[in-house]
Design a protein around this motif. Structure first.
Motif, PDB file in Angstrom:
ATOM      1  N   VAL A  32       0.972  -1.348   0.150  1.00 18.86           N
ATOM      2  CA  VAL A  32       0.117   0.095   0.192  1.00 18.86           C
ATOM      3  C   VAL A  32       0.822   1.326   0.100  1.00 18.86           C
ATOM      4  O   VAL A  32       2.109   1.162   0.264  1.00 18.86           O
ATOM      5  CB  VAL A  32      -0.932  -0.073   1.119  1.00 18.86           C
ATOM      6  N   PRO A  33       0.459   2.290  -0.127  1.00 19.41           N
ATOM      7  CA  PRO A  33       1.145   3.633  -0.518  1.00 19.41           C
ATOM      8  C   PRO A  33       1.766   3.582   1.158  1.00 19.41           C
ATOM      9  O   PRO A  33       1.005   3.443   2.126  1.00 19.41           O
ATOM     10  CB  PRO A  33       0.310   4.613  -0.780  1.00 19.41           C
ATOM     11  N   LEU A  34       2.756   4.626   1.365  1.00 17.82           N
ATOM     12  CA  LEU A  34       3.545   4.522   2.598  1.00 17.82           C
ATOM     13  C   LEU A  34       2.650   5.294   3.595  1.00 17.82           C
ATOM     14  O   LEU A  34       2.953   5.445   4.930  1.00 17.82           O
ATOM     15  CB  LEU A  34       4.651   5.217   2.365  1.00 17.82           C
ATOM     16  N   ASP A  35       1.649   6.319   3.006  1.00 18.58           N
ATOM     17  CA  ASP A  35       0.826   7.299   4.006  1.00 18.58           C
ATOM     18  C   ASP A  35      -0.831   6.386   3.940  1.00 18.58           C
ATOM     19  O   ASP A  35      -1.631   6.968   4.789  1.00 18.58           O
ATOM     20  CB  ASP A  35       0.642   8.540   3.424  1.00 18.58           C
ATOM     21  N   HIS A  36      -0.594   5.420   3.648  1.00 19.26           N
ATOM     22  CA  HIS A  36      -1.874   4.444   3.630  1.00 19.26           C
ATOM     23  C   HIS A  36      -1.958   3.956   5.351  1.00 19.26           C
ATOM     24  O   HIS A  36      -1.036   3.664   6.160  1.00 19.26           O
ATOM     25  CB  HIS A  36      -1.911   3.349   2.931  1.00 19.26           C
ATOM     26  N   PRO A  37      -3.371   4.111   5.973  1.00 15.82           N
ATOM     27  CA  PRO A  37      -3.622   3.446   7.237  1.00 15.82           C
ATOM     28  C   PRO A  37      -2.997   2.035   7.509  1.00 15.82           C
ATOM     29  O   PRO A  37      -2.737   1.955   8.762  1.00 15.82           O
ATOM     30  CB  PRO A  37      -5.135   3.756   7.588  1.00 15.82           C
ATOM     31  N   ASP A  38      -2.835   1.249   6.447  1.00 15.07           N
ATOM     32  CA  ASP A  38      -2.377   0.060   6.705  1.00 15.07           C
ATOM     33  C   ASP A  38      -0.946  -0.237   6.797  1.00 15.07           C
ATOM     34  O   ASP A  38      -0.395  -1.326   7.146  1.00 15.07           O
ATOM     35  CB  ASP A  38      -3.245  -0.973   5.972  1.00 15.07           C
ATOM     36  N   SER A  39      -0.197   0.821   6.261  1.00 11.65           N
ATOM     37  CA  SER A  39       1.333   0.656   6.081  1.00 11.65           C
ATOM     38  C   SER A  39       2.148   0.775   7.511  1.00 11.65           C
ATOM     39  O   SER A  39       1.913   1.425   8.296  1.00 11.65           O
ATOM     40  CB  SER A  39       1.716   2.147   5.417  1.00 11.65           C
ATOM     41  N   ASN A  40       2.889  -0.262   7.681  1.00 12.42           N
ATOM     42  CA  ASN A  40       3.598  -0.771   8.648  1.00 12.42           C
ATOM     43  C   ASN A  40       4.840   0.558   8.840  1.00 12.42           C
ATOM     44  O   ASN A  40       5.046   1.045   9.997  1.00 12.42           O
ATOM     45  CB  ASN A  40       4.686  -1.956   8.447  1.00 12.42           C
ATOM     46  N   TYR A  41       5.371   1.000   7.763  1.00  7.52           N
ATOM     47  CA  TYR A  41       6.205   2.398   7.899  1.00  7.52           C
ATOM     48  C   TYR A  41       5.561   3.416   8.529  1.00  7.52           C
ATOM     49  O   TYR A  41       5.781   4.127   9.348  1.00  7.52           O
ATOM     50  CB  TYR A  41       6.716   2.616   6.489  1.00  7.52           C
ATOM     51  N   ARG A  42       4.185   3.702   8.135  1.00 10.25           N
ATOM     52  CA  ARG A  42       3.546   4.787   8.759  1.00 10.25           C
ATOM     53  C   ARG A  42       3.217   4.749  10.112  1.00 10.25           C
ATOM     54  O   ARG A  42       3.592   5.571  10.952  1.00 10.25           O
ATOM     55  CB  ARG A  42       2.081   4.929   7.939  1.00 10.25           C
ATOM     56  N   MET A  43       2.899   3.478  10.661  1.00 13.48           N
ATOM     57  CA  MET A  43       2.677   3.194  11.961  1.00 13.48           C
ATOM     58  C   MET A  43       4.167   3.422  12.846  1.00 13.48           C
ATOM     59  O   MET A  43       4.134   4.292  13.725  1.00 13.48           O
ATOM     60  CB  MET A  43       2.247   1.829  12.251  1.00 13.48           C
ATOM     61  N   ALA A  44       5.241   2.974  12.202  1.00 13.92           N
ATOM     62  CA  ALA A  44       6.485   2.802  12.823  1.00 13.92           C
ATOM     63  C   ALA A  44       6.741   4.678  12.742  1.00 13.92           C
ATOM     64  O   ALA A  44       7.535   4.977  13.833  1.00 13.92           O
ATOM     65  CB  ALA A  44       7.475   2.217  12.164  1.00 13.92           C
ATOM     66  N   LYS A  45       6.607   5.332  11.601  1.00 15.04           N
ATOM     67  CA  LYS A  45       7.048   6.754  11.651  1.00 15.04           C
ATOM     68  C   LYS A  45       6.104   7.678  12.646  1.00 15.04           C
ATOM     69  O   LYS A  45       6.790   8.334  13.347  1.00 15.04           O
ATOM     70  CB  LYS A  45       6.609   7.242  10.330  1.00 15.04           C
ATOM     71  N   GLU A  46       4.923   7.440  12.763  1.00 15.35           N
ATOM     72  CA  GLU A  46       4.082   8.028  13.587  1.00 15.35           C
ATOM     73  C   GLU A  46       4.372   7.901  15.286  1.00 15.35           C
ATOM     74  O   GLU A  46       4.187   8.785  16.175  1.00 15.35           O
ATOM     75  CB  GLU A  46       2.769   7.901  13.634  1.00 15.35           C
ATOM     76  N   ALA A  47       4.850   6.479  15.526  1.00 14.53           N
ATOM     77  CA  ALA A  47       4.917   6.161  16.901  1.00 14.53           C
ATOM     78  C   ALA A  47       6.454   6.353  17.293  1.00 14.53           C
ATOM     79  O   ALA A  47       6.358   6.566  18.510  1.00 14.53           O
ATOM     80  CB  ALA A  47       4.569   4.664  17.123  1.00 14.53           C
ATOM     81  N   LEU A  48       7.243   6.206  16.371  1.00 16.04           N
ATOM     82  CA  LEU A  48       8.694   6.205  16.903  1.00 16.04           C
ATOM     83  C   LEU A  48       9.786   7.194  16.111  1.00 16.04           C
ATOM     84  O   LEU A  48      10.361   8.184  16.748  1.00 16.04           O
ATOM     85  CB  LEU A  48       9.276   4.839  16.780  1.00 16.04           C
ATOM     86  N   ILE A  49       9.588   7.167  14.625  1.00 11.74           N
ATOM     87  CA  ILE A  49      10.607   7.911  13.804  1.00 11.74           C
ATOM     88  C   ILE A  49      10.542   9.307  14.056  1.00 11.74           C
ATOM     89  O   ILE A  49      11.465   9.898  13.936  1.00 11.74           O
ATOM     90  CB  ILE A  49      10.361   7.088  12.401  1.00 11.74           C
ATOM     91  N   ASP A  50       9.344   9.620  13.952  1.00 13.34           N
ATOM     92  CA  ASP A  50       9.057  11.031  13.912  1.00 13.34           C
ATOM     93  C   ASP A  50       9.648  11.770  15.344  1.00 13.34           C
ATOM     94  O   ASP A  50       9.440  12.942  15.513  1.00 13.34           O
ATOM     95  CB  ASP A  50       7.677  11.465  13.801  1.00 13.34           C
ATOM     96  N   HIS A  51       9.974  11.033  16.273  1.00 13.15           N
ATOM     97  CA  HIS A  51      10.064  11.549  17.735  1.00 13.15           C
ATOM     98  C   HIS A  51      11.562  11.296  18.157  1.00 13.15           C
ATOM     99  O   HIS A  51      11.787  11.590  19.468  1.00 13.15           O
ATOM    100  CB  HIS A  51       9.078  10.650  18.793  1.00 13.15           C
TER     101      HIS A  51
END
Length: 247
Positions: free
Chosen positions: A78-97
């Motif tokens: 799926v696109p990286l900004d899709h709600p099902d994306s593992n990358y998006r989850m990791a980015k919002e929970a960890l990488i951005d911080h």
């Protein structure tokens, strides 16, 4: 055969905190040993709680993120900004911080067609590890979850990726999910220096028991591939997920 360790905690939060401490320790040791730490992240609710803990003020300073390189052990196509994306989850929970360079976070290029996406991600991995065509990179840490059907990463029961031993990353059609996944292959998982599989909740108890103690059938319970890992393997469980273990 790998000697798998089990660490049993009271609840999901305790599991996540225990793994956060372990990750910080591994990162420090790896950076001291060879100047960096390579980590493959997992998707799912239990890893998400781990990432949220690592992003807190209490834990951020415990890891030298400037010398950490992050990958995804599997990704939904799926696109990286899709709600099902593992990358998006990791980015919002960890990488951005945390203070990690974007160049050290390797997202899966799902804008490409599935086969090309898998080949490109494998190429990125080989370049990062300076690995030749016949070499299998050794991650300092691979984080994994487990599904109720016994899958890990996106190695699902009965799927073609279970037969792939000459690639690091492969596209995998998963009929059970009616979807394509991009996933590390068995050789990539088994080569890691350290693997931590996280499982919480009573709905994972059967799968955990099959993975650790069931009759060997990787086609039915793919997470059994960790029994033959080269490095250390730990199943980090809460009491509910460990409830059906005989030992």
């Amino acid at each position: 055969m790998s000697a798998i360790q089990t660490e049993i905690s009271g609840d999901a939060d305790q599991v996540a905190r225990g793994v956060a401490d372990r990750l910080a320790e591994i990162a420090g040791e790896s950076i001291n040993r060879h100047g960096r730490c390579t980590i493959a992240l997992a998707g799912g609710s239990t890893p998400k709680r781990l990432y949220q803990i690592l992003a807190t003020n209490e834990y951020r300073s415990k890891v030298d993120w400037s010398n950490v390189h992050l990958f995804l052990g599997d990704e939904r196509y799926v696109p990286l900004d899709h709600p099902d994306s593992n990358y998006r989850m990791a980015k919002e929970a960890l990488i951005d911080h945390v203070s990690i360079s974007p160049n050290q976070v390797r997202s899966v290029p799902t804008e490409l067609d599935p086969a090309e996406c898998a080949r490109e991600y494998e190429s990125v991995m080989r370049n990062t590890f300076h690995a030749g065509a016949d070499e299998i990179p050794e991650f300092d840490l691979i984080l994994l979850g487990i599904g109720r059907d016994g899958h890990t990463a996106s190695l699902f029961p009965g799927t073609s990726a279970l037969q792939v031993h000459d690639r690091l990353v492969i596209e995998n059609w998963v009929p059970q999910q009616d979807s394509i996944r991009i996933t590390f292959t068995i050789p990539t998982l088994q080569a890691a220096r350290t693997t931590v599989l996280m499982a919480t909740g009573d709905d994972k108890a059967d799968a955990v028991a099959r993975a650790l103690e069931g009759e060997l059938s990787i086609n039915e319970t793919p997470s059994q591939v960790l029994r033959d890992s080269n490095g250390s393997v730990t199943f980090a469980l809460d009491r509910a997920a460990a409830a059906k273990l005989a030992s």
